[in-house]
Enzyme design. Structure first.
Site, PDB file in Angstrom:
ATOM      1  NE  ARG A   1       0.607  16.356   3.816  1.00  6.35           N
ATOM      2  CZ  ARG A   1      -0.563  16.745   4.357  1.00  6.35           C
ATOM      3  NH1 ARG A   1      -1.682  16.679   3.633  1.00  6.35           N
ATOM      4  NH2 ARG A   1      -0.599  17.178   5.587  1.00  6.35           N
TER       5      ARG A   1
ATOM      6  CB  SER B   1      -2.746 -26.881 -21.143  1.00  9.13           C
ATOM      7  OG  SER B   1      -3.127 -26.535 -22.451  1.00  9.13           O
TER       8      SER B   1
END
Lengths: 427, 427, 427, 427
Positions: C320, C280
Site C-alpha cells: 500500500r 456582466s
C-alpha cells in the site's frame, strides 16, 4: 469544515472556504464603497457597513446562481442591493460602481491568501526553530549516508536536519514573503474608466488621479498594496503558487526521509506519538508514519496545481481570459489549504521527531566497511608504493564512521547562521 | 544543431546541448583540480589543463556507457584519466578526488543555465525597451477592450502593451536574476568528507575549513557563488524553472493577443513580415502568425516542465534521490532551450509588430454603442430623476470611445516608470 | 451543494460529495457483512442493515478524526460499531472483519464513479444525437476554414460538427465504458488472508475459495465486477481519468471553436440564450459565451488531474503506497464532478447552438479569393502551357467557395455512420 | 544517437529521431504520390521513388528553415522538388499535391509511433513471461507484506510478482494495442478538397469517392488504417500517450519495490548484475540499483508528457490549432523514446531479478508477531469467552507467517490465467 477525502484538511479551518471567500468578497465591496464616500465621489448617504448583510445561509443561493455570469459576484450583488435597498438606497445604488467582477474575485482571493501567508510564515518560523535544534543537537550523531538507496559515506543526523532546514529556508525566502499582496481595482477592462468617470461626474479636478486614489484607498483599507491593474498579468497568483510549492517541496523531501528511516528494518526515526495516530482498521500492531504520509501526499500534488496556475497565466487573452481565469480560483484555494495543512503537519513532525541515535550509530558501525571505503581510496593517493605505506594509513584510520564526517560542523554552522538571520529578519 | 520537431530550436545554438554539457563537465573537473593544486592539497605536478582532452567525437562513447552508472560522469572520468595518464599521471590520479558524480552534473547544469540566464536577460531588456516604445507611442490609439471574447469598454493599444510589459517585469524581477548561481562541491553524501580527508592527509591545519575553501575556490573559478551542499535541496533548479515559466507565461499572454488580433476578421495587429515566414505547404495566400504560434507552443509546455522540476525536488530522498534527481537534467535542459528560443522569437515580435491603429479606431467606433454602455449607466447615477438630466448627460457624452479611457495615461506611466527603473538597474 | 469557486458545480448534485462517499462506504461495509452472513461465515445474528446508521450529521466528526489513521474508515467504523452494539452486537463484532481500510475507500470511490459514468454516458448520448443533427443539417452551410487563425479553404459547418462528433466518439469508445467497474475486497495486504482465516475458523472446506466467493458476492451486491486484488495496480482509477480527460479534450475543442466563432467580429455561432446568462456585473450589453468559457476551464484542468492519478499509480510501493494512494481520492472526486458538470454544459451548448449560416456564407464569399487560391494552383497542374488553358479553368471555376468542399459529404457520412453504430450499441 | 542527459536513451536506437522522422516524412509523400499515379490522377510519368533523395546530411538545412512555416515540411518539399526536377519533373510537379503539412507531420509521427508500438509489445510479452515465472516459482516464498512502510501481514513474493504482472496486463490490454494506427490524408482544412479537385480535373467520375480512395491507398501502402480526417480530433496521439503512461505506471510500481527491497537493511531483491553497473564515481563498494532508478525516472516524467498531449487535444481550435498542435511532436517523440527505453530496462530487471527467498523468510519470521496480530484478532471472534478458547487458538496457530497467506495461490492463478490468455492472444 474539513474535506473527508483529504484527511487533516480541517487543520486549515475556514481558510479559503466558500464562506471565507464570500466574506472576503463583501469586504472588497465595502472597501470600495468606503473609498467612494471618503474621497467624496459618492455622497455620505452611500456609506454603509456591509458586514453581516450576507451570511453563510446565502451561500447555496449565490452558488447556484453563479453559473449564468460565470462567477459568483453578480448574484452576490443582487442580494446585497436588495438588502441595502430598504435602509440605505444610496448605498444600494453606489455599490460596486466602478468595479467589475474580476476586481472582486481577484482581491477576495488575495485577501484569503494573505491570511494563509501569515499562517504559513508562522509555521515556517516554528519549523526553522525545531530544525535548528535538531541540527545542532545531533551534529555528532553519526549515521549511514545513503545515496540511490545504498550506503554511501557517514553523515550526522544533524547534517541531515541542516539540509532539511536549508530547503525550507530556500522556500521561506521567496517573494511575496511578508511583503504586501496587491489589491485589484481595475474596472471592466483595466482602464479604471468607470472610476474615472464617476470622479468626473462628481466634479473632481483630476478624475484619472482620483481613480488611482480610490484604488489605493480601498487597497489600504484591506491591508493590501496599491498596484496598477493586473487583470491579465497573473503573477500575483503564480508567485503564490511558486512559494507554496517550494514549501511542499521542502516538506516532501523531509517526509520522504522520515518514511524511509522509520521503516522497521531501519527504525532510526519515528514520528511523534499521539493517541490513535497511525493505527489501522485491521492490524492492531500498526503505527504508521501517517503525518509523513499525508505531507508526502501534499508534495506530490502541489506541483501540478502550481503548474495549473501558470497555465492560466500563460493562457491570458484579451482584457479578461476566456476560461483560463476561471481555473485559478479553485486551484488557488485548494493549493492554499493543502499547503497550510501540510505546514501544520510538518511542524508537528519536526518538533516531536524521535531520533534514535543509538540505532543510527549501531547501523553505521555495522556498515562501516562500506561507509569508509571511499576514505581508503583517498589514503592510497598519498601512499608511496615503494614504502608500503598503505598499511600505516590503515592503522591510522579507526573503523569508526564518526571519524569521517568531513566538514559536517562547518556546514551545519553555515545553515544555522542563515536560519538565525532568517528568524531575526522575520520576527 | 536544432531539433527538427521544435522549429526555431536552432536559435538556442549550442545551449545546454550534449556537447555544451560535456564541455561544462570538463570545466567543473578542471576547476576542482585547480583548487586542489592552488590550495596545496595536490602537488604542482597535478596541475593540468583539461580543455580539449575530450571532444565532440567522444560524445557517443560517453553517452553509450552512461547507463551503467546512471550518469555520464563515470565514463567521462575513465576517458579523462586514460588521456591524462601518459603526460600527466599526477593529474590522472588527482582528477575528481573529493567529488562525486552529482557535484559534476549539478555544477555543469548550473554553468549551462548561467549562459542561458545571460541571454535571457539580454532578450528581456530588448523586449522591455520595445514594449516601452509601444506603450508610449500608442497610448492614444483607442481600440475595443475585449473580455471573455466580447466587446467590453474601450482601451488604448498603449495600455495593452503596458499590461504585456507589466507581466514581463513581474517575471524579470524574479530570482535568481543576475545574482550568482551556486556551485555544488559537496562530495559523496554532502559532508565534503573526501575533500576534508585530502586536506588532512596533505598536512593542512584545518581540514574542514580547507574543504570549504576548495569548494569556494572552484566555484569562483567558474564564476559561481560558493554555497553549502545542496544535494537534496533542489531550489537551484526549481528557482530557474519558476523564472523560466514566469517568462513564458508573460510571452504566452502576448502571443495569444497577437494571434487573436491578427485574425483576418480583426486584423488590428500583424507579426513583422519576413521572407517566407508564415507560408503554407498548400495555400499560397497564407501569412500565418507563426512566431506567435511558436511562442504559444512554449507557453503551453513550460509549466509542466517546471512542475517536473518541483516533483524532483519534492521526491528527494536520502542523500541522493533514487530517480527524481535523474529527471532534472533533461527537463532543465529542454526547458532552458525552449525558453531562450521563445525569448528570441518574442523579441522579434515586439520589436517589429505592425499596429494598425486605423483599424483599431474604426472597429472601436463601429462598436461604440456597446463599448460605452457602462458609461451611460454611470451618468444615470447622478441624474436627478425629477429634472430629467439623463438627456443632458447623453448630450455631453460624445460617441467617441476615446473619451472613455479612464486612467489610461497614468497607468501606462506607472508601468513605464517601473520599466525604466528595471532597465537602469539592469544596465 | 455546489462549490462557490467552480460555477456550475451544483449541476453535479451529490456526486462524489462527502456525504455520497460516506454513504458509499457504509454500503461497502454492508455488502461485506451480508456476504459473511450469506456464505455462512458469520452467523445469521450478524445480519444487519447499516443504512441510516450514519447520517450527514456525522460527517464532521468522522472527517475530523480521519487524520490519525490517514483515512476516514477508522472513525466511521468506531461510529458504526458503537451504534450497532446495542441492537446488533454480533453485527458490531463482525463488521469489517476480513477487510482493510483500502478496500472500503477503493470500492466506495468505484461506486461513486459508477454513478458518474452512467450520467456521463447519458450526456454523451445526448451530445452525439445533437451533433449528428448539426452535422447533417449543415452539411451544405459553407464557411471559411481557418488554420493557424488564418483563412484556409472552405469547409461546411456540418463538417466542423462532424469533426467535433468524431472527437467525442473517440472518447466515448474508451474503456471502461459501460462495462462493470471492479470491486476491491483484498484484505490488509492483498492476500485475502483474514477472509480466508474466517472461512477456516467457521469450518468451511475450501477457505481460500470461499474468500474469493465472499469478494465476488460483495462485489455483485454492489453491482460491481469481481476482480483479483488491485491494491497496487491502480488502472481502475487511471482508466477513469483517461476516459474523463478524453471527454474534456473533445469538449474543450468544441468550446474553443464556439468561443472563437462567437467573437463579435465573426459572430457565426452563438450559445443558446437563457435568462441572465452571460451577463456582466458592470456592462449591460454583455452576452458572454459563458458555457463555453466554463467548459474550456474544465478542459484546461482535467489533463493535470488525470496526470496526478497516473503519478499515484506510478508511485505505488509495497502493498500500500505511502502517500501516493492518498492523493487519488480527492483528485478522482474533483475530476469526476468537473467532468459531469462540463458534460451537462456541453449538452446544453450543442443542443441549442445558434448557427448563423448566412453570416458564414457571407464571410466565406468575402474571403473567397483567399479561400480558393489553393484550387487555382491545382488547375495549373493540368494546364497545357502551349494552349493557354489556364483561362478556361478560371472560367470553369465559379468564385463560390461552396464549390470547393471536396469530400465533405462522404466524410460527414462516415462519421454519422459511426455515430449511429455507437448509439445503437449503447441503447 | 543517445541523449547524454537521459542515460540509457541509446537503447531506443533511431526511434523517433530526427532522421527517422525525416525518413518517415518522405515515405508519407511517396505513398501519396504513388496513390496519385496508381489511381490515375497523375500520369505514370509522375511515379518516382523518393527514398534516398534526402539524407541525414540534409537534416540541419531542413531544421534551420523550418521556423518560417512553423514546421519542417515546407523546406523538405523545396529540397525534394529541386532534386526531382532534373530527372522527374512530373513527380516534382505532383509531389504533395492534395496534401497539407499537417498530413505529413501527423502520418510520419504515426509511422514512427507504430515502430515503437511493435517494440513495446515485444518487450511486454517478454516481461509477461518473466513475471509469470516469478509469480509461479515464488508462490510459496513468504515475506513480510508492508503497507504505509510498516509491516502488515505476510505475503508471498509470488503474489507480489503477480500484482506487478496484473498492472502490466492492465496496460498491455489498452488500445491501440496491435490494431492499426490511422493515416492522415485530409488536405488543408480536413475536406480533402484538393484531392477531390485533382480527381475531377483528371476526369474521374466520382471525385469525392476517389479522394477517399487515394487516402485509403496511401494509408495501406504505409501499413496504416484508412480513417476520416482527424486534424482536430487528436485521440490518435492522446491514446498513444495513455498507453505509454499506463506502461510506465506499471513499471514505476515495480521499480519502487525493487528500490525499496534492495536497500541494504532489507536486501530481499537485487537487480541483475552486469559489469560496471551501479558503480559510483567516488565509492568503490557501491552497487546501485541503477536500472530501477532509471525506470522510476521514466515513471515520474511520463504522466506530465501524456498530460501535455491531452492539453494539445483540448486546445485544438479552428481547422488547425494555433500552437497546441506544435506541442505534440516533440512531446510524443520524447515520451515514445523514453517508454521504449524503460521497457527494455524493465525487461532486463524482471528477467534477471535476484530473489533472496531465505532473507525474505527470515525477515518474516523475525517480524512474525507483528505480521500475525491481525490473525489473532480474528480467532478471538470465535472464542467462547466462557470457555477460554483463546489459548486453544493460540496453540493451533503456529508462529509461521507462511500459514497466513490467505488466497495467495488462487489469486496468483487468476493472474497467471489472464497472462496466459494475453500471450496466446498476442502471439
Amino acid at each position: 469544515m474539513g474535506d473527508l477525502l483529504w484527511p487533516g484538511d480541517e487543520r486549515a479551518g475556514d481558510l479559503m472556504s466558500d464562506s471565507a471567500m464570500l466574506n472576503a468578497m463583501v469586504r472588497v465591496e465595502s472597501s470600495w464603497l468606503r473609498a467612494l464616500v471618503d474621497l467624496k465621489v459618492a455622497g455620505p448617504d452611500a456609506a454603509s457597513d456591509l458586514s453581516g448583510l450576507v451570511t453563510e445561509d446565502d451561500l447555496t443561493g449565490i452558488t447556484d446562481r453563479s453559473e449564468a455570469g460565470g462567477n459568483p459576484v453578480i448574484p452576490l450583488l443582487e442580494l446585497l442591493r436588495t438588502r441595502l435597498a430598504a435602509n440605505s438606497p444610496a448605498a444600494a445604488r453606489w455599490l460596486h460602481r466602478g468595479l467589475t467582477s474580476q476586481d472582486v474575485m481577484d482581491t477576495a482571493l488575495v485577501l484569503c491568501a494573505g491570511v494563509a501567508l501569515d499562517r504559513l510564515h508562522a509555521e515556517i518560523d516554528d519549523q526553522v526553530s525545531s530544525l535548528m535544534t535538531l541540527a545542532d543537537r545531533h551534529r555528532g550523531a553519526v549515521m549511514a549516508g545513503r545515496t540511490l538507496t545504498q550506503h554511501a559515506v557517514p553523515i550526522s543526523f544533524g547534517l541531515k536536519a541542516a539540509m532539511w532546514l536549508q530547503g525550507l529556508l530556500d522556500a521561506a525566502d521567496l517573494p511575496p514573503g511578508r511583503a504586501g499582496l496587491p489589491g485589484q481595482f481595475a474596472g471592466a477592462a483595466g482602464t479604471m474608466a468607470a472610476a474615472t468617470e464617476l470622479a468626473a461626474l462628481s466634479g473632481h479636478d483630476d478624475p484619472p488621479g482620483l481613480a488611482l486614489d480610490l484604488a489605493a484607498h480601498a487597497s489600504r483599507t484591506l491591508g493590501l498594496r496599491p498596484h496598477p491593474p493586473w487583470h491579465t498579468s497573473r503573477h500575483t497568483f503564480t508567485g503564490l503558487g511558486d512559494l507554496f510549492v517550494a514549501c511542499t517541496d521542502a516538506w516532501g523531501r523531509i517526509a520522504n526521509d522520515v518514511l524511509t528511516l522509520s521503516r522497521p528494518e531501519i527504525a532510526e526515526l519515528a514520528e511523534p506519538a499521539a493517541d490513535g495516530r497511525g493505527s489501522s482498521s485491521a492490524m492492531p500492531q500498526k503505527v504508521n508514519p501517517v503525518l509523513s504520509v499525508l505531507v508526502r501526499r501534499a508534495a506530490l500534488t502541489a506541483p501540478l496545481m502550481s503548474a495549473q496556475l501558470h497555465l492560466a497565466a500563460a493562457e491570458a487573452r484579451d482584457e479578461r481570459p476566456d476560461g483560463a481565469w476561471h481555473t485559478e480560483w479553485s486551484t488557488l484555494a485548494t493549493l492554499t489549504r493543502r499547503t497550510v495543512v501540510a505546514a501544520a503537519q510538518m511542524s508537528e513532525i519536526v518538533s516531536g521527531l524521535t531520533v534514535d541515535t543509538e540505532r543510527m550509530r549501531a547501523a553505521a558501525l555495522t556498515a562501516s566497511t562500506d561507509l569508509l571505503l571511499e576514505r581508503r581510496t583517498l589514503s592510497a593517493l598519498f601512499d608511496d608504493p615503494a614504502a608500503g605505506q598503505l598499511d600505516i594509513h590503515n592503522d591510522v584510520h579507526s573503523a569508526d564512521p564518526a571519524g569521517y564526517l568531513g566538514a559536517n560542523d562547518l556546514i551545519i554552522d553555515a545553515v544555522l547562521e542563515r536560519a538565525g538571520s532568517y528568524l531575526r529578519g522575520s520576527s
